[in-house]
Design a protein around this motif. Structure first.
Motif, PDB file in Angstrom:
ATOM      1  N   ARG A 210       4.150   6.432  -0.896  1.00 49.12           N
ATOM      2  CA  ARG A 210       4.973   5.234  -0.669  1.00 49.12           C
ATOM      3  C   ARG A 210       6.449   5.602  -0.561  1.00 49.12           C
ATOM      4  O   ARG A 210       7.193   5.032   0.239  1.00 49.12           O
ATOM      5  CB  ARG A 210       4.744   4.253  -1.818  1.00 49.12           C
TER       6      ARG A 210
ATOM      7  N   SER B 125      -7.304   7.552  -1.411  1.00 49.86           N
ATOM      8  CA  SER B 125      -8.463   6.668  -1.252  1.00 49.86           C
ATOM      9  C   SER B 125      -9.703   7.252  -1.905  1.00 49.86           C
ATOM     10  O   SER B 125     -10.501   6.525  -2.502  1.00 49.86           O
ATOM     11  CB  SER B 125      -8.727   6.415   0.244  1.00 49.86           C
TER      12      SER B 125
ATOM     13  N   TYR C  53      -2.333  11.991   2.527  1.00 48.97           N
ATOM     14  CA  TYR C  53      -2.078  11.240   1.300  1.00 48.97           C
ATOM     15  C   TYR C  53      -3.072  10.083   1.162  1.00 48.97           C
ATOM     16  O   TYR C  53      -3.620   9.838   0.094  1.00 48.97           O
ATOM     17  CB  TYR C  53      -0.653  10.680   1.308  1.00 48.97           C
ATOM     18  N   ILE C  54      -3.267   9.386   2.278  1.00 49.15           N
ATOM     19  CA  ILE C  54      -4.178   8.238   2.258  1.00 49.15           C
ATOM     20  C   ILE C  54      -5.604   8.678   1.938  1.00 49.15           C
ATOM     21  O   ILE C  54      -6.295   8.056   1.132  1.00 49.15           O
ATOM     22  CB  ILE C  54      -4.130   7.502   3.614  1.00 49.15           C
TER      23      ILE C  54
ATOM     24  N   ASN D 137       4.855   2.696   6.056  1.00 50.46           N
ATOM     25  CA  ASN D 137       3.454   2.822   6.456  1.00 50.46           C
ATOM     26  C   ASN D 137       2.622   1.720   5.811  1.00 50.46           C
ATOM     27  O   ASN D 137       2.517   1.636   4.575  1.00 50.46           O
ATOM     28  CB  ASN D 137       2.901   4.192   6.069  1.00 50.46           C
TER      29      ASN D 137
ATOM     30  N   LEU E 241      -0.579   8.042  -4.288  1.00 51.14           N
ATOM     31  CA  LEU E 241      -0.140   6.976  -3.388  1.00 51.14           C
ATOM     32  C   LEU E 241       1.306   6.547  -3.645  1.00 51.14           C
ATOM     33  O   LEU E 241       1.998   6.124  -2.705  1.00 51.14           O
ATOM     34  CB  LEU E 241      -1.083   5.773  -3.517  1.00 51.14           C
TER      35      LEU E 241
ATOM     36  N   GLU F 259      -1.726  10.653   6.687  1.00 49.15           N
ATOM     37  CA  GLU F 259      -3.181  10.502   6.628  1.00 49.15           C
ATOM     38  C   GLU F 259      -3.795  11.304   5.490  1.00 49.15           C
ATOM     39  O   GLU F 259      -4.823  10.903   4.923  1.00 49.15           O
ATOM     40  CB  GLU F 259      -3.811  10.917   7.957  1.00 49.15           C
TER      41      GLU F 259
ATOM     42  N   GLN G 173      -3.278   0.467   0.420  1.00 48.59           N
ATOM     43  CA  GLN G 173      -4.060   1.268  -0.525  1.00 48.59           C
ATOM     44  C   GLN G 173      -3.435   1.228  -1.917  1.00 48.59           C
ATOM     45  O   GLN G 173      -4.131   1.095  -2.927  1.00 48.59           O
ATOM     46  CB  GLN G 173      -4.163   2.722  -0.035  1.00 48.59           C
TER      47      GLN G 173
ATOM     48  N   VAL H  34      -0.681   1.169   5.863  1.00 46.53           N
ATOM     49  CA  VAL H  34      -1.931   1.580   5.211  1.00 46.53           C
ATOM     50  C   VAL H  34      -1.660   2.088   3.797  1.00 46.53           C
ATOM     51  O   VAL H  34      -2.406   1.788   2.862  1.00 46.53           O
ATOM     52  CB  VAL H  34      -2.654   2.655   6.055  1.00 46.53           C
ATOM     53  N   VAL H  35      -0.593   2.857   3.635  1.00 41.77           N
ATOM     54  CA  VAL H  35      -0.217   3.334   2.300  1.00 41.77           C
ATOM     55  C   VAL H  35       0.041   2.152   1.377  1.00 41.77           C
ATOM     56  O   VAL H  35      -0.429   2.108   0.241  1.00 41.77           O
ATOM     57  CB  VAL H  35       1.030   4.241   2.380  1.00 41.77           C
TER      58      VAL H  35
END
Length: 388
Positions: A232, A213, A208-209, A238, A228, A206, A244, A240-241
């Motif tokens: 990855r 973001s 990192y995201i 993940n 990001l 979270e 994004q 969401v990663v």
């Protein structure tokens, strides 16, 4: 921005209330209390029943000279604070101070009430009066946030630096400073600090995201990619990663990279197959898009996308032959789909069928395009050599 909000007030309440009841003696003289309602309210408040505590306090006779007003208003203030009635909490806590409350923790509670009411200068002043409690991590964060809202950015950052000095293992101060720098458009510094935070704190996905973001939303796409891409590698599964990262590549116009990431993510979540196919279509890789389109489970999405791919490939007969499938799926209610089908029929020289669909167009722009198609069909009928 969401990442600049303070920690929940309720969290601070739990910390302070437990400390308050465990470490602070009220030193109440039982003879001064005409009833046990104040004691009852204290027990209820400690057990988490703030609403019941307020009901008990309603039975206290405030006109009785023996009533402990300091304790009464303190308990009432805490109960209101717990119930998020911050205006009432502030009034009660201030009355506790006015009536002689000497415990410095009262100003910690007042700071929370002031902050919730967006009274940021009063928040800072209350924290400064909170004695030893002012150095608690949560209050340092609250103070930094108050300075930030007052646009006193140097003071906000200095406060976070003090938090880092006092709590070197608490990386929340460093994390918040990253977002401050993003907000201040100091992107290079934000990226450097972000890397430092992510490395030192054993950050969760979270984090990192959130940092990636924030940089992306600030249009710092290359800096966002730095964060990001690391995420990855560390969290390959993940979703969401992946999203994004893919959208950051899209922001940079790198369609093939974005499509590939979506394609890989679709191995774990087949719902992403449609996005991968769509981006490949936009990138002009129509055959690749068509292959991925075969695996899309949502029939409406699949058919609509397939129609657009076949038109891009100029495979008009195959597109025109989708008519029955489009009808069964209800997609012909979509005027753009109906026009696309009419165009495919026109391009296949099936003019009567094309005209039938053009009759259903109501949208002004599509109606104009339909009129142009009808004109071209007339030319093809009278001068077919122009349509070969």
């Amino acid at each position: 921005m969401k990442y600049l909000t303070a920690r929940p007030i309720g969290h601070l309440m739990i910390v302070f209330i437990l400390g308050y009841y465990c470490s602070i003696g009220w030193a109440a003289d039982k003879k001064s209390q005409p009833t046990d309602f104040i004691e009852l309210a204290a027990v209820m408040l400690k057990d988490g029943h703030s609403d019941r505590a307020l009901i008990a306090l309603q039975s206290v006779d405030l006109k009785d000279k023996k009533t402990d007003l300091v304790r009464f208003y303190t308990l009432q203030g805490l109960a209101y604070l717990n119930l998020n009635d911050f205006s009432a909490a502030k009034d009660s806590l201030q009355l506790a101070v006015k009536n002689g409350q000497k415990e410095s923790v009262i100003f910690a509670y007042l700071a929370q009430a002031h902050y919730a009411l967006k009274e940021y200068r009063d928040t800072i002043q209350s924290i400064d009066k909170a004695g030893e409690h002012a150095s608690k991590a949560n209050l340092i964060t609250l103070k930094a946030q108050a300075y930030w809202h007052l646009k006193e950015t140097a003071a906000a950052i200095n406060t976070l630096d003090e938090g880092q000095r006092l709590y070197p293992k608490d990386f929340s101060f460093l994390r918040r400073k990253v977002f401050y720098f993003v907000e201040l458009e100091l992107y290079h510094e934000a990226t450097q600090l972000g890397r430092q935070y992510l490395k030192r704190s054993k950050a969760a996905v979270e984090d990192y995201i959130a940092i990636g973001s924030a940089l992306r939303l600030s249009k710092q796409y290359h800096e966002a990619l730095d964060i990001l891409e690391i995420a990855r590698l560390q969290f390959p599964n993940n979703e969401v990663v992946a999203k994004q990262l893919a959208h950051t590549y899209l922001d940079l116009g790198k369609l093939n990279s974005a499509a590939f990431i979506f394609e890989q993510a679709a191995l774990l979540n087949p719902d992403l197959q449609a996005e991968a196919a769509e981006i490949y279509r936009r990138a002009g890789r129509f055959h690749k898009a068509l292959i991925l389109n075969e695996s899309i489970s949502d029939q409406k999405v699949k058919l609509k996308q397939r129609l657009s791919i076949l038109l891009a490939l100029k495979q008009f007969e195959r597109a025109a032959n989708m008519e029955s499938s489009l009808y069964r799926s209800g997609l012909l209610d979509d005027q753009e789909v109906r026009y696309a089908l009419a165009y495919a029929l026109f391009s296949s020289s099936r003019f009567p069928e094309a005209n039938k669909h053009l009759d259903h167009l109501k949208d002004a722009e599509l109606f104009r395009k339909g009129t142009e198609l009808r004109r071209l069909m007339e030319i093809c009928k009278t001068e077919p050599w122009q349509c070969t």
